[in-house]
Design a protein around this motif. Sequence first.
Motif, PDB file in Angstrom:
ATOM      1  N   GLU A  83       0.397  -1.392   0.298  1.00  0.00           N
ATOM      2  CA  GLU A  83      -0.169  -0.396  -0.212  1.00  0.00           C
ATOM      3  C   GLU A  83       0.794   0.774  -0.012  1.00  0.00           C
ATOM      4  OE1 GLU A  83      -3.733  -0.010   3.010  1.00  0.00           O
ATOM      5  OE2 GLU A  83      -2.892  -1.759   2.914  1.00  0.00           O
ATOM      6  N   ARG A  85       0.687   5.098   1.186  1.00  0.00           N
ATOM      7  CA  ARG A  85       0.296   6.967   1.395  1.00  0.00           C
ATOM      8  C   ARG A  85       1.243   8.155   0.941  1.00  0.00           C
ATOM      9  NH1 ARG A  85      -2.380   2.930   2.371  1.00  0.00           N
ATOM     10  NH2 ARG A  85      -2.779   2.217   4.476  1.00  0.00           N
ATOM     11  N   ARG A 118       6.927   3.138   0.231  1.00  0.00           N
ATOM     12  CA  ARG A 118       5.561   3.944   0.444  1.00  0.00           C
ATOM     13  C   ARG A 118       5.290   4.789   0.479  1.00  0.00           C
ATOM     14  NH1 ARG A 118       5.436  -1.572   4.152  1.00  0.00           N
ATOM     15  NH2 ARG A 118       6.789  -2.642   3.253  1.00  0.00           N
ATOM     16  N   GLN A 145       3.722  -5.968  -4.572  1.00  0.00           N
ATOM     17  CA  GLN A 145       1.976  -5.472  -5.633  1.00  0.00           C
ATOM     18  C   GLN A 145       1.884  -6.911  -5.691  1.00  0.00           C
ATOM     19  OE1 GLN A 145      -0.017  -2.874  -5.942  1.00  0.00           O
ATOM     20  NE2 GLN A 145       1.246  -1.713  -5.065  1.00  0.00           N
TER      21      GLN A 145
END
Length: 151
Positions: A83, A85, A118, A145
């Motif tokens: 993920e 941010r 990330r 991924q």
Amino acid sequence: MPHVSLHTPIGDVTVFEHDGAIVALDWGWVEDQAQTALLDRARQQLDAYFDGALRTFDLPLAPVGTPYRRAVWDALCTIPYGETRTYIDIARIAGGSPRSVGQANGRNPIPLIIPCHRVVATGHLGGYSGGEGLPTKRWLLALEQPEGALL
């Protein structure tokens, strides 16, 4: 300071230990290495990460930085594998502004393990100071991924 170097798909990296904690990870190879149990664990975990078999590092970390930078780095450690941010998201957690988060990201002394790769800008990848810059960041994000996913 004990340290160990290893070959990775994104280039050679060297991990440094002080007082029983990982304090730095730098790109490049350093001679005269000193193996310790913790550095052996770090090597094993980094190898597993690059093999796609490790999603969360379990190492004692002691990055040296201001209280604000440490708050940003702590927030980065909460970003789940695979993920991203935004700088704004991290600023909401750690305080400051997206710009100050970006500056703290750029000063992260333990990249990869503290996953500054990330963090992305709104609408684009933003920067990356490790390895070869943005190509390294793209490679790390792609590694995390699921097979066939698009970035």
